[in-house]
Design an enzyme around this catalytic site. Sequence first.
Site, mmCIF file in Angstrom:
data_model
loop_
_atom_site.group_PDB
_atom_site.id
_atom_site.type_symbol
_atom_site.label_atom_id
_atom_site.label_comp_id
_atom_site.label_asym_id
_atom_site.label_seq_id
_atom_site.Cartn_x
_atom_site.Cartn_y
_atom_site.Cartn_z
ATOM 1 N N GLU A 1 0.807 -1.218 0.000
ATOM 2 C CA GLU A 1 0.000 0.000 0.000
ATOM 3 C C GLU A 1 0.840 1.268 0.000
ATOM 4 O O GLU A 1 0.537 2.231 -0.692
ATOM 5 C CB GLU A 1 -0.932 0.026 1.223
ATOM 6 C CG GLU A 1 -2.063 -0.981 1.165
ATOM 7 C CD GLU A 1 -2.962 -0.877 2.382
ATOM 8 O OE1 GLU A 1 -3.218 0.242 2.840
ATOM 9 O OE2 GLU A 1 -3.402 -1.927 2.879
ATOM 10 N N ASP B 1 -2.169 -4.378 3.664
ATOM 11 C CA ASP B 1 -2.214 -4.558 5.122
ATOM 12 C C ASP B 1 -3.087 -5.744 5.536
ATOM 13 O O ASP B 1 -4.091 -6.052 4.883
ATOM 14 C CB ASP B 1 -2.731 -3.278 5.791
ATOM 15 C CG ASP B 1 -1.671 -2.189 5.828
ATOM 16 O OD1 ASP B 1 -0.514 -2.479 5.475
ATOM 17 O OD2 ASP B 1 -1.989 -1.050 6.200
ATOM 18 N N ASP C 1 -5.568 -6.464 7.396
ATOM 19 C CA ASP C 1 -6.836 -6.227 8.072
ATOM 20 C C ASP C 1 -7.961 -6.206 7.042
ATOM 21 O O ASP C 1 -7.742 -6.469 5.855
ATOM 22 C CB ASP C 1 -6.803 -4.915 8.870
ATOM 23 C CG ASP C 1 -6.477 -3.699 8.005
ATOM 24 O OD1 ASP C 1 -6.414 -3.843 6.769
ATOM 25 O OD2 ASP C 1 -6.288 -2.609 8.567
ATOM 26 N N GLU D 1 -9.632 -3.766 5.747
ATOM 27 C CA GLU D 1 -9.436 -2.742 4.715
ATOM 28 C C GLU D 1 -8.373 -3.194 3.721
ATOM 29 O O GLU D 1 -8.520 -3.022 2.505
ATOM 30 C CB GLU D 1 -9.026 -1.428 5.375
ATOM 31 C CG GLU D 1 -9.318 -0.185 4.559
ATOM 32 C CD GLU D 1 -10.784 0.176 4.536
ATOM 33 O OE1 GLU D 1 -11.173 0.978 3.676
ATOM 34 O OE2 GLU D 1 -11.551 -0.367 5.353
ATOM 35 N N TYR E 1 2.245 -4.915 13.435
ATOM 36 C CA TYR E 1 1.072 -4.232 12.902
ATOM 37 C C TYR E 1 0.270 -3.574 14.021
ATOM 38 O O TYR E 1 -0.001 -4.190 15.052
ATOM 39 C CB TYR E 1 0.196 -5.218 12.123
ATOM 40 C CG TYR E 1 -0.840 -4.532 11.262
ATOM 41 C CD1 TYR E 1 -0.464 -3.536 10.376
ATOM 42 C CD2 TYR E 1 -2.177 -4.887 11.335
ATOM 43 C CE1 TYR E 1 -1.397 -2.899 9.576
ATOM 44 C CE2 TYR E 1 -3.124 -4.262 10.534
ATOM 45 C CZ TYR E 1 -2.724 -3.270 9.661
ATOM 46 O OH TYR E 1 -3.655 -2.631 8.876
ATOM 47 N N ARG F 1 -2.837 -2.292 14.063
ATOM 48 C CA ARG F 1 -4.308 -2.396 14.125
ATOM 49 C C ARG F 1 -4.649 -3.810 14.596
ATOM 50 O O ARG F 1 -4.685 -4.747 13.803
ATOM 51 C CB ARG F 1 -4.936 -2.094 12.765
ATOM 52 C CG ARG F 1 -4.750 -0.637 12.339
ATOM 53 C CD ARG F 1 -5.565 -0.306 11.080
ATOM 54 N NE ARG F 1 -5.445 1.099 10.756
ATOM 55 C CZ ARG F 1 -4.591 1.609 9.869
ATOM 56 N NH1 ARG F 1 -3.768 0.784 9.242
ATOM 57 N NH2 ARG F 1 -4.543 2.895 9.621
ATOM 58 N N HIS G 1 -4.198 -10.647 14.654
ATOM 59 C CA HIS G 1 -2.820 -10.193 14.787
ATOM 60 C C HIS G 1 -2.425 -10.186 16.257
ATOM 61 O O HIS G 1 -3.259 -10.059 17.134
ATOM 62 C CB HIS G 1 -2.666 -8.784 14.214
ATOM 63 C CG HIS G 1 -3.525 -8.534 13.013
ATOM 64 N ND1 HIS G 1 -3.410 -9.276 11.867
ATOM 65 C CD2 HIS G 1 -4.533 -7.656 12.798
ATOM 66 C CE1 HIS G 1 -4.303 -8.853 10.990
ATOM 67 N NE2 HIS G 1 -5.008 -7.879 11.532
#
Length: 703
Positions: A8, A82, A84, A86, A291, A293, A335
């Site tokens: 990203e 990433d 997650d 999103e 990570y 999040r 995670h």
Amino acid sequence: MTKLLIVESPTKAHHIQAMLGSGWSVKATVGHIRDLPIKGDAAYVRPPDFKLNYEITERAGKTVPALRAAARDAESVYIATDPDREGEAIAWHVCQVLGIKPGMAKRVTYQEVTEPAIRKAIAAPRTVNMPLVAAQEARRALDRIVGWEVSGPLSNAIGSRASAGRVQTPALSLVVAREQAIRQFKPTPWFQVLAHVAGKDAAPDWRAVWVDGTQEGEYFQDKAHAKALADALPSMALKVTKAETKPVRKPPAPPFTTSSMQMDGARALKTPVDAIMKAAQSLFEHGHITYHRTDSPNLSEEGEGLLRAALKKENLPLVETPRRWKSKGGAQEAHEAIRPTRPMVRQAGENELEQALYDLIRKRALASQMPDAVYQQTSCTLDGGMFHGRPAVFRAVGSVLKDPGWMALYRETAEDEEGTENPAANPVPRLAVGDAVRAARGECLSKTTKAPPRYTESTLIKALEDHGVGRPSTYASILKNLFAREYIRRKGKSPALYATELGEKIVESLSVFDFSNVDYTREVEADLDRITEGQMRPRDLLAKSFADIQRILDTMPAQAQGRSCPVEGCDGTVRRLESKRKPGVFFWMCSNRDAHPLLQDNDGNPGAPFAERVEAGDGPACPECGAATSRQETGKGYGYFRCGKGHGSWWDDKGALGKKWEDRASAQGAASRSARKSTGTKASSTKRTAKGTRAKARSTIMD
């Protein structure tokens, strides 16, 4: 041929490229490459199919052709967005743009940007997780439904530009409810009596608090009795009826989750949550932390091993068995907790904030594997008999830190709480039952009950988490939007959040909607989790939510839906709008735009039409209504013609109407509508979409 890895962030791409070296090409999407349009019918998400019409974003207009070219030349394509919900959606969009079937994609995820983690992830790619993508699309669709269906009627109802949000509104309602509770609060005076006792043999003084006998929620208000008791204390014989000394162990907090990092970061660093998340993103992209999040408070076995090895090397105490923590209900534990990737590195970050945040993350993670802090807690009860018909019983509690354990490295920052007794500041001596104690003096404290404190960013995040509103990864954007739209504000340097008048109006107007309720929002989050697990169809959730909203909209006052136009002979409806160029200046717009000009605002009511801005014969006829246009000039002296009835402007082409001068948003909307008419099932393609980057409007929700 080289292999292509798509991430990203350009920063992450540069970092990983240096790790993988030759044989690999690492490219960045620079965030989302497709999004929903912001103009026209395609921008709405409506029944029966709830189609999401995607278009390539303006920013991606350059990155998409580069990604396509790189993919054509690559031996194989790996997608490492990433890890997650999103990021999974971005991976799916990359597949759509590059023509890769999600079931054939090489999707890789990692928890830290380190070479071992990257190479391990590349060695074991998987396919795109479509239920996860569906959940993200359902969330995006819900947000669009709430925002686009409700914001217009809301703006009409309160007479100002306003927006409704599926998660934003419940968050705002918490702040408004607290503001109203403070406003309605009536302080209650009450009194407390302290017995101050001198320490023996140079020991420090200590104090005991009178047990006034009131029930929970009640306050002792007899000032005369309290003052008389305080005055009588030096002559009163106090006998120890209860005494206890015991060790009290305090374990460390778990390593940071997203929400706890935001809360402690905001308190300790006195920094907005949005800045905390940006700093964490940078630390992750540069490979300094795992990570950021995550809902999990637990570490991976590898993480535990690294932290424990670092503690040994630094000669810091280590708990015998690695600690585990119980997650909160509804937590997503894909995670591990946030930790440094190399715990021996004491300082990392590109600026002062990143370095301070890294220090917090590192110390908290290390402290989680250290022994408990141990206090020696001493307590006693002193009985002075009856005094004016009430027991004169006093209670004292004190603590002394004997072994700091993890506290030698890290201390969690606490919210300021006025009047909280600190046991560590009261050195109560070791006493035995039957001992006699004499107070050196008594003290009568005059107190007043305090209104509930206003939320800070930290305490609001805790409330959102406790209520199950949104996800920790969304808290920063929620707060940022509330500030940007001036629904909440701060005063000076205080961290307290105040609801503005506009914010209170919005909550009052939206209170009839289910989505404004925190319980309803929590239920929606649970439904999104069911979609992630493949246990619920997205369309079912969207259909129910849309029906709930429309049911309320149908019952809203006519004022919210539009008022009858006061211009004689006009059968249109008008709505009040606020000037974009001059905030605080309002006007009214009629649904029959061709019939007459905009209307003036008359103390919140539609007034007379504005005067025509041009006279007949002043310029070429408007192609929309036939009325004469007027010639104007820009600040740089370029001429153009403008329609007095608001149909637009055209550049001056030697005295004739030239190319229409549209604002960018209008141009995009027109192009979007044209694309939909010509393609039917294809996504809208606007002027901001780069040539050759048109993509199909596809949605997993209905597939």
